[in-house]
Motif scaffolding. Structure first.
Motif, PDB file in Angstrom:
ATOM      1  N   LEU A   1      36.042  16.550  65.813  1.00  0.00           N
ATOM      2  CA  LEU A   1      34.599  16.674  65.979  1.00  0.00           C
ATOM      3  C   LEU A   1      34.056  17.949  65.340  1.00  0.00           C
ATOM      4  O   LEU A   1      32.970  17.936  64.735  1.00  0.00           O
ATOM      5  N   LEU A   2      34.787  19.047  65.464  1.00  0.00           N
ATOM      6  CA  LEU A   2      34.300  20.304  64.888  1.00  0.00           C
ATOM      7  C   LEU A   2      34.186  20.216  63.371  1.00  0.00           C
ATOM      8  O   LEU A   2      33.189  20.659  62.779  1.00  0.00           O
ATOM      9  N   TRP A   3      35.182  19.631  62.713  1.00  0.00           N
ATOM     10  CA  TRP A   3      35.129  19.544  61.255  1.00  0.00           C
ATOM     11  C   TRP A   3      34.082  18.537  60.788  1.00  0.00           C
ATOM     12  O   TRP A   3      33.472  18.709  59.730  1.00  0.00           O
ATOM     13  N   ILE A   4      33.840  17.481  61.565  1.00  0.00           N
ATOM     14  CA  ILE A   4      32.773  16.542  61.214  1.00  0.00           C
ATOM     15  C   ILE A   4      31.414  17.229  61.297  1.00  0.00           C
ATOM     16  O   ILE A   4      30.563  17.078  60.405  1.00  0.00           O
ATOM     17  N   VAL A   5      31.208  18.005  62.360  1.00  0.00           N
ATOM     18  CA  VAL A   5      29.943  18.725  62.517  1.00  0.00           C
ATOM     19  C   VAL A   5      29.769  19.742  61.399  1.00  0.00           C
ATOM     20  O   VAL A   5      28.685  19.873  60.810  1.00  0.00           O
ATOM     21  N   LEU A   6      30.839  20.477  61.082  1.00  0.00           N
ATOM     22  CA  LEU A   6      30.747  21.464  60.000  1.00  0.00           C
ATOM     23  C   LEU A   6      30.452  20.778  58.670  1.00  0.00           C
ATOM     24  O   LEU A   6      29.675  21.288  57.852  1.00  0.00           O
ATOM     25  N   GLY A   7      31.051  19.604  58.441  1.00  0.00           N
ATOM     26  CA  GLY A   7      30.767  18.862  57.211  1.00  0.00           C
ATOM     27  C   GLY A   7      29.310  18.452  57.125  1.00  0.00           C
ATOM     28  O   GLY A   7      28.697  18.515  56.041  1.00  0.00           O
ATOM     29  N   ALA A   8      28.736  18.031  58.264  1.00  0.00           N
ATOM     30  CA  ALA A   8      27.322  17.653  58.268  1.00  0.00           C
ATOM     31  C   ALA A   8      26.429  18.856  57.964  1.00  0.00           C
ATOM     32  O   ALA A   8      25.430  18.738  57.237  1.00  0.00           O
ATOM     33  N   VAL A   9      26.795  20.017  58.499  1.00  0.00           N
ATOM     34  CA  VAL A   9      26.017  21.229  58.223  1.00  0.00           C
ATOM     35  C   VAL A   9      26.095  21.598  56.742  1.00  0.00           C
ATOM     36  O   VAL A   9      25.086  21.932  56.108  1.00  0.00           O
ATOM     37  N   LEU A  10      27.293  21.523  56.170  1.00  0.00           N
ATOM     38  CA  LEU A  10      27.446  21.840  54.742  1.00  0.00           C
ATOM     39  C   LEU A  10      26.715  20.836  53.858  1.00  0.00           C
ATOM     40  O   LEU A  10      26.172  21.194  52.812  1.00  0.00           O
ATOM     41  N   ALA A  11      26.694  19.567  54.272  1.00  0.00           N
ATOM     42  CA  ALA A  11      25.973  18.556  53.497  1.00  0.00           C
ATOM     43  C   ALA A  11      24.475  18.858  53.467  1.00  0.00           C
ATOM     44  O   ALA A  11      23.809  18.644  52.445  1.00  0.00           O
ATOM     45  N   ASP A  12      23.935  19.352  54.594  1.00  0.00           N
ATOM     46  CA  ASP A  12      22.526  19.738  54.615  1.00  0.00           C
ATOM     47  C   ASP A  12      22.272  20.978  53.757  1.00  0.00           C
ATOM     48  O   ASP A  12      21.197  21.129  53.160  1.00  0.00           O
ATOM     49  N   ALA A  13      23.265  21.873  53.686  1.00  0.00           N
ATOM     50  CA  ALA A  13      23.105  23.085  52.885  1.00  0.00           C
ATOM     51  C   ALA A  13      23.213  22.793  51.388  1.00  0.00           C
ATOM     52  O   ALA A  13      22.563  23.472  50.579  1.00  0.00           O
ATOM     53  N   PHE A  14      24.035  21.808  51.011  1.00  0.00           N
ATOM     54  CA  PHE A  14      24.230  21.447  49.595  1.00  0.00           C
ATOM     55  C   PHE A  14      23.756  20.008  49.381  1.00  0.00           C
ATOM     56  O   PHE A  14      24.547  19.121  49.034  1.00  0.00           O
ATOM     57  N   GLN A  15      22.476  19.776  49.584  1.00  0.00           N
ATOM     58  CA  GLN A  15      21.943  18.428  49.478  1.00  0.00           C
ATOM     59  C   GLN A  15      22.047  17.912  48.040  1.00  0.00           C
ATOM     60  O   GLN A  15      21.686  18.593  47.089  1.00  0.00           O
ATOM     61  N   GLY A  16      22.571  16.685  47.923  1.00  0.00           N
ATOM     62  CA  GLY A  16      22.730  16.065  46.612  1.00  0.00           C
ATOM     63  C   GLY A  16      24.003  16.444  45.891  1.00  0.00           C
ATOM     64  O   GLY A  16      24.290  15.899  44.817  1.00  0.00           O
ATOM     65  N   ALA A  17      24.782  17.376  46.437  1.00  0.00           N
ATOM     66  CA  ALA A  17      26.012  17.804  45.770  1.00  0.00           C
ATOM     67  C   ALA A  17      27.138  16.821  46.054  1.00  0.00           C
ATOM     68  O   ALA A  17      27.144  16.123  47.067  1.00  0.00           O
ATOM     69  N   SER A  18      28.097  16.762  45.151  1.00  0.00           N
ATOM     70  CA  SER A  18      29.293  15.940  45.324  1.00  0.00           C
ATOM     71  C   SER A  18      30.518  16.786  44.992  1.00  0.00           C
ATOM     72  O   SER A  18      30.409  17.864  44.400  1.00  0.00           O
ATOM     73  N   VAL A  19      31.684  16.297  45.365  1.00  0.00           N
ATOM     74  CA  VAL A  19      32.917  17.057  45.222  1.00  0.00           C
ATOM     75  C   VAL A  19      33.875  16.270  44.333  1.00  0.00           C
ATOM     76  O   VAL A  19      34.121  15.075  44.571  1.00  0.00           O
ATOM     77  N   TYR A  20      34.423  16.944  43.314  1.00  0.00           N
ATOM     78  CA  TYR A  20      35.402  16.301  42.430  1.00  0.00           C
ATOM     79  C   TYR A  20      36.749  16.154  43.142  1.00  0.00           C
ATOM     80  O   TYR A  20      37.010  16.808  44.152  1.00  0.00           O
TER      81      TYR A  20
END
Length: 364
Positions: A122-141
Motif C-alpha cells: 500500500l505504501l508504494w502504491i500511494v507513493l506511485g500515485a503521488v509521483l504520477a501527480d508530480a510528473f503528469q504525462g511522463a512515462s518510464v522506459y
C-alpha cells in the motif's frame, strides 16, 4: 585512563557493536537478493515497453506487488537469522532456555509477515500515485523501470529484514498501528462512492470493490494480530501475586475478545450480516470498558498517566455516543472517534507493557 584500560574499553565497544554490524551486513545481503530477484522478473516483463508511473500495468504497481512479496519473505528470514525460530520475537525471561517453536508461534509470525507485506504494497502504491501527480504525462522506459522496481524491492527487503531481526513488542505495536492506518486510509481513498461517509464507517466494507476488500482485510488481519500478541502483552511468568495474576488473565481475555470482535467486523460486513456486524462492533466497545478498569491490577507498575488516559478515553467515547444519540454527531464521526481511541489505547498499552517487560529483564 591507561593504555590497558583504553584497550579493554575498545574491545568492549567492538564486542557490543559486532552483532549490530553483522545484522546490518545480513540486511544488505537480503536487500541485494530482493533487488536481483525483482530485476530478473522485471526484465522480461518490461522489455521493449514504455510504462506509466501509476495505474494498471504501471511501474509503481509492479514495484508495489514485488515489494509486498519480498516483505513477506524477508520477515521470516530475519527471524530465522536471529536463530530464534519462527517466533514473533524472543519473549524469554533472562536465563530461561529456549522452548520449541509452537504452531501458534509460526501462525503469529506468518500473520505479522503478511502485515509487513500489505504495508509495503500500500505504501508504494500511494507513493506511485503521488509521483504520477508530480510528473503528469511522463512515462518510464524499460531499463529505468527495471532499476526502479528492483530498487524498491531491495529497499523493502532491507528494511523488513531488520524489522524481523529486531522485532519486539514495542516495535510490533508500531507495525500494528501503521498497518491499520495505512489499510483504512487506502480503503477511504479508493472508495467507489465519495459520499460513503454520509452513512457510516462500515459502508467502506459493503461493496465488492477493491476498497471494501482492503477495508475488511485490514480489520481481519489487525484483529488476528491483536489476538496473537495478547499472550505476549500479558506475560504470566514469574508473577506470584494472585491479584496481579488474576488481573493479567482478565486483560488477556479482553485483548483476545477485542481481536476476535475486530476481525468479526471485517468478516461480517453489513451486507453479509447486520446482526453479527453490530454485535462485533458494540461488543468491542463494551470489552474495552472492562479492560480500562481491569488493567490497573494487571500492570500496577505502569505510570498513573496511563490509567488516567484510559479513563479519559472511555469518558470521551461515552460522550460521543451520547452526541450521536441526540443527533449532534453522524454515525461515521462517532465510529471514527471511538475506533481511533480504542485502537490508540491498545497501542499505548502494548508499549507500556513492553517497557515493563524490558525493565524486568534489565533488572534480572
Amino acid at each position: 585512563m591507561t593504555d590497558a584500560q583504553r584497550a579493554q574499553s575498545a574491545r568492549r565497544d567492538a564486542a557490543s557493536s559486532a552483532p549490530a554490524l553483522r545484522e546490518e551486513g545480513a540486511a544488505i545481503i537480503a536487500g541485494a537478493a530482493g533487488f536481483v530477484l525483482t530485476a530478473l522478473v522485471a526484465v522480461p516483463s518490461f522489455w521493449g515497453q514504455t510504462l506509466p508511473i501509476a495505474g494498471p500495468g504501471s511501474v509503481s504497481q509492479f514495484a508495489a506487488i514485488a515489494a509486498g512479496v519480498v516483505a513477506i519473505i524477508a520477515y521470516p528470514v530475519g527471524r530465522l537469522w536471529r536463530r530464534e525460530g519462527l517466533t514473533p520475537f524472543d519473549s524469554r525471561a533472562p536465563g530461561v532456555p529456549r522452548s520449541r517453536t509452537s504452531a501458534a508461534d509460526v501462525f503469529d509470525t506468518v500473520v505479522i509477515a503478511f502485515a509487513h507485506g500489505v504495508i509495503a504494497l500500500l505504501l508504494w502504491i500511494v507513493l506511485g500515485a503521488v509521483l504520477a501527480d508530480a510528473f503528469q504525462g511522463a512515462s518510464v522506459y524499460a531499463l529505468a523501470a527495471v532499476v526502479l522496481a528492483a530498487a524498491v524491492a531491495g529497499v523493502t527487503a532491507y528494511a523488513v529484514f531488520l524489522s524481523g531481526a529486531g522485532m519486539d513488542i514495542l516495535r510490533l505495536s508500531t507495525v500494528l498501528a501503521v498497518f491499520a492506518v495505512v489499510g483504512i486510509l487506502a480503503a477511504m481513498l479508493s472508495a467507489p462512492d465519495p459520499d460513503w461517509w454520509r452513512l457510516h464507517l462500515s459502508a467502506l466494507g459493503m461493496t465488492s470493490s477493491v476498497s471494501s476488500l482492503t477495508f475488511n482485510l485490514t480489520l481481519i488481519v489487525t484483529g488476528v494480530i491483536v489476538t496473537a500478541i495478547a499472550r505476549y502483552a500479558t506475560d504470566l511468568r514469574d508473577v506470584d501475586d494472585p491479584r496481579r495474576r488474576r488481573g493479567l488473565v482478565r486483560v488477556r481475555v479482553c485483548l483476545l475478545l477485542i481481536g476476535v470482535l475486530l476481525a468479526g467486523v471485517g468478516v461480517f460486513p453489513l451486507s453479509v450480516s447486520q446482526l453479527l456486524h453490530n454485535v462485533s462492533a458494540v461488543g468491542m466497545v463494551l470489552v474495552f470498558a472492562l479492560l480500562v478498569f481491569w488493567v490497573p491490577a494487571a500492570l500496577p507498575q505502569a505510570p498513573p498517566a496511563f490509567f488516567v488516559l484510559g479513563y479519559v478515553f472511555f469518558a470521551t467515547i461515552v460522550g460521543v455516543l451520547v452526541f450521536f444519540a441526540i443527533g449532534y454527531y453522524v454515525l461515521t464521526a462517532a465510529e471514527l472517534v471511538a475506533g481511533v481511541l480504542v485502537f490508540s489505547w491498545l497501542i499505548v498499552y502494548l508499549r507500556v507493557s513492553g517497557a515493563a517487560q524490558v525493565g524486568r529483564a534489565t533488572a534480572a
